[in-house]
Design an enzyme around this catalytic site. Structure first.
Site, PDB file in Angstrom:
ATOM      1  N   GLU A 125       3.313  17.194 -16.871  1.00 32.39           N
ATOM      2  CA  GLU A 125       3.226  16.397 -15.814  1.00 32.39           C
ATOM      3  C   GLU A 125       3.375  17.360 -14.607  1.00 32.39           C
ATOM      4  O   GLU A 125       3.714  18.418 -14.280  1.00 32.39           O
ATOM      5  CB  GLU A 125       4.868  15.640 -15.695  1.00 32.39           C
ATOM      6  CG  GLU A 125       4.844  14.389 -16.141  1.00 32.39           C
ATOM      7  CD  GLU A 125       6.112  13.840 -16.298  1.00 32.39           C
ATOM      8  OE1 GLU A 125       6.537  12.615 -15.538  1.00 32.39           O
ATOM      9  OE2 GLU A 125       6.934  14.549 -16.999  1.00 32.39           O
ATOM     10  N   ASP A 136       6.686  17.145 -22.359  1.00 31.69           N
ATOM     11  CA  ASP A 136       7.484  16.305 -21.430  1.00 31.69           C
ATOM     12  C   ASP A 136       8.594  17.425 -21.096  1.00 31.69           C
ATOM     13  O   ASP A 136       9.335  17.696 -21.813  1.00 31.69           O
ATOM     14  CB  ASP A 136       7.919  15.218 -22.097  1.00 31.69           C
ATOM     15  CG  ASP A 136       8.980  14.407 -21.447  1.00 31.69           C
ATOM     16  OD1 ASP A 136       8.597  13.796 -20.262  1.00 31.69           O
ATOM     17  OD2 ASP A 136      10.195  13.977 -21.691  1.00 31.69           O
ATOM     18  N   ASP A 147      11.245  11.207 -25.463  1.00 32.74           N
ATOM     19  CA  ASP A 147      10.614  12.296 -24.974  1.00 32.74           C
ATOM     20  C   ASP A 147       9.399  12.782 -25.621  1.00 32.74           C
ATOM     21  O   ASP A 147       8.315  12.983 -25.043  1.00 32.74           O
ATOM     22  CB  ASP A 147      11.617  13.426 -25.223  1.00 32.74           C
ATOM     23  CG  ASP A 147      12.879  13.203 -24.323  1.00 32.74           C
ATOM     24  OD1 ASP A 147      12.867  12.424 -23.421  1.00 32.74           O
ATOM     25  OD2 ASP A 147      13.855  13.854 -24.347  1.00 32.74           O
TER      26      ASP A 147
END
Ligand SMILES: [Zn+2]
Length: 402
Positions: free
Chosen positions: A273, A189, A356
């Site tokens: 991501e 993350d 997170d």
């Protein structure tokens, strides 16, 4: 695999003059042919391809004596760059109609933009022996040796930095010793508060190099603005500013290389991501800290190192709600939209989630799900070994990996 080794050259006076002359000639050829192409298109609606330009260049060299004094490959590569810039412009136009793309090729300026030329290997015109690099026309140029240059030479790009240094990027075809296989997978993350949090719960702090070096930058700018135009002090101040920027880049690259190398070494599949960093930078007042974090560069490093070592980087869609989903029961908690909420208890399954780490765990499961569902951008061969796709072509990358 192709790998670029960057070294700082120590040219003698004559070599320095010749390098600068070559950079100048390469720029001249680029600009002259760009102007010619524009004119030709405006008058008869035609364009010239590389081969036609190359023939014209031969004629031009008969007219302009000083073009013959420099490395001929530098001039040819200039034409190739122009051809690429044109192609990029037109393919980009087709891809995103009406949107701002790479733009029409620009004229190269004497100051400000990148000052460089590229030369190719033919019949041993380029060689490296210990701390000397043989270049066409220049002969043997000394350089600071910081690493072993291995592999088969392909080409060399010489760049003059804003600090007035000469950097050679030596591209070689080389074999890479792969890290041992591992079965560990990880989700990442990316954040601002900490650079990243892993699905194992590890937090890597954001080093914020730009912020820590801001004092030095400010000082360098001040000196520059106080110096008189055209004076010796102004040159010195400019170099100082160039060095201050270079230092930030070096610190950042070092951090990114070490981090990406470690993650690649320890893990087989890395899920991240798919950030639309460009858009975030445009919109947000956090722009400075975002570009400082240089995620794009980090992800690129992960991707090419994954290719080197038979690892896989799986991207997860930007709109996947990784923060709001509880990793234990898939409950979506909209309250987590609030960025200040760092930890929360799941209303459905009662599990306690660190924001997170929970997001990283979700990115990992979503990544693994995508690989299972789509069959991955990756496949296994008959022996069950992971086979990397040609997703990223032969990578041209910086060396200096830890
Ligand atoms: Zn839950």
């Amino acid at each position: 695999m192709q790998k670029a080794f960057k070294v700082t050259l120590i040219p003698n006076h004559n070599q320095e003059v010749l390098i600068n002359k070559t950079i100048g000639c390469a720029r001249y050829v680029y600009n002259r042919f760009l102007a010619y192409k524009i004119e030709l298109y405006a008058s008869v609606g035609k364009t010239l391809n590389y081969n036609a330009c190359s023939q014209q260049l031969t004629i031009l060299k008969k007219e302009i004596e000083w073009l013959k004094e420099v490395d001929k490959f530098a001039l040819q590569n200039s034409l190739k760059n122009l051809e690429t810039a044109y192609k990029n412009f037109f393919t980009d136009l087709k891809k995103i109609k009406g949107k701002k793309g790479v733009g029409f090729p620009k004229f190269k300026k004497k100051h400000g933009c990148k000052q460089s030329y590229k030369t190719n290997l033919t019949n041993g015109n380029i060689q490296v022996i210990q701390n000397r690099l043989k270049l066409p026309k220049c002969g043997w140029v000394k350089f600071h040796k910081s690493q072993e240059i291995t592999g088969k030479l392909v080409n060399v790009t010489i760049t003059r930095t804003s600090a007035g240094k000469y950097i050679a990027s030596i591209l070689c075809e080389t074999e890479i010793e792969k890290y041992p296989q591992t079965t560990q997978n990880i989700g990442l993350d990316l954040g601002l508060k900490s650079y990243l949090t892993t699905s194992n719960g590890e937090t890597v702090d954001n080093p914020k190099h730009y912020k820590t070096q801001q004092g030095k930058l400010r000082k360098a700018y001040k000196e520059l603005s106080r110096s008189v135009k055209g004076s010796n002090n102004r040159v010195k101040a400019k170099n100082k500013l160039g060095r201050a920027y270079k230092r930030i880049t070096n610190l950042r690259d070092d951090f990114l290389h070490k981090l990406s190398t470690r993650l690649i070494k320890e893990n087989s599949i890395i899920c991240i991501e798919d950030l639309r960093v460009a858009n975030m930078v445009k919109n947000h007042k956090l722009a400075l800290s975002i570009s400082d974090a240089s995620w794009t560069k980090f992800i690129t490093m992960l991707e090419y190192k994954a290719l080197w070592h038979d690892r896989l980087v799986q991207k997860v869609g930007t709109f996947y709600p990784s923060s709001q989903t509880c990793n234990h029961c898939d409950f979506i908690n909209h309250a987590v939209k609030d960025l200040k909420l760092r930890e929360w208890s799941c209303p459905q399954c009662n599990s306690y989630n660190l924001r997170d780490k929970n997001a990283a765990l979700n990115i990992l499961s979503e990544g693994l799900r995508l690989i299972a569902a789509v069959g991955a951008p990756d496949a296994k061969n008959a022996c069950g070994e992971l086979v990397r796709p040609g997703a990223i072509q032969a990578q041209i990358v910086e060396a200096g990996i830890a």
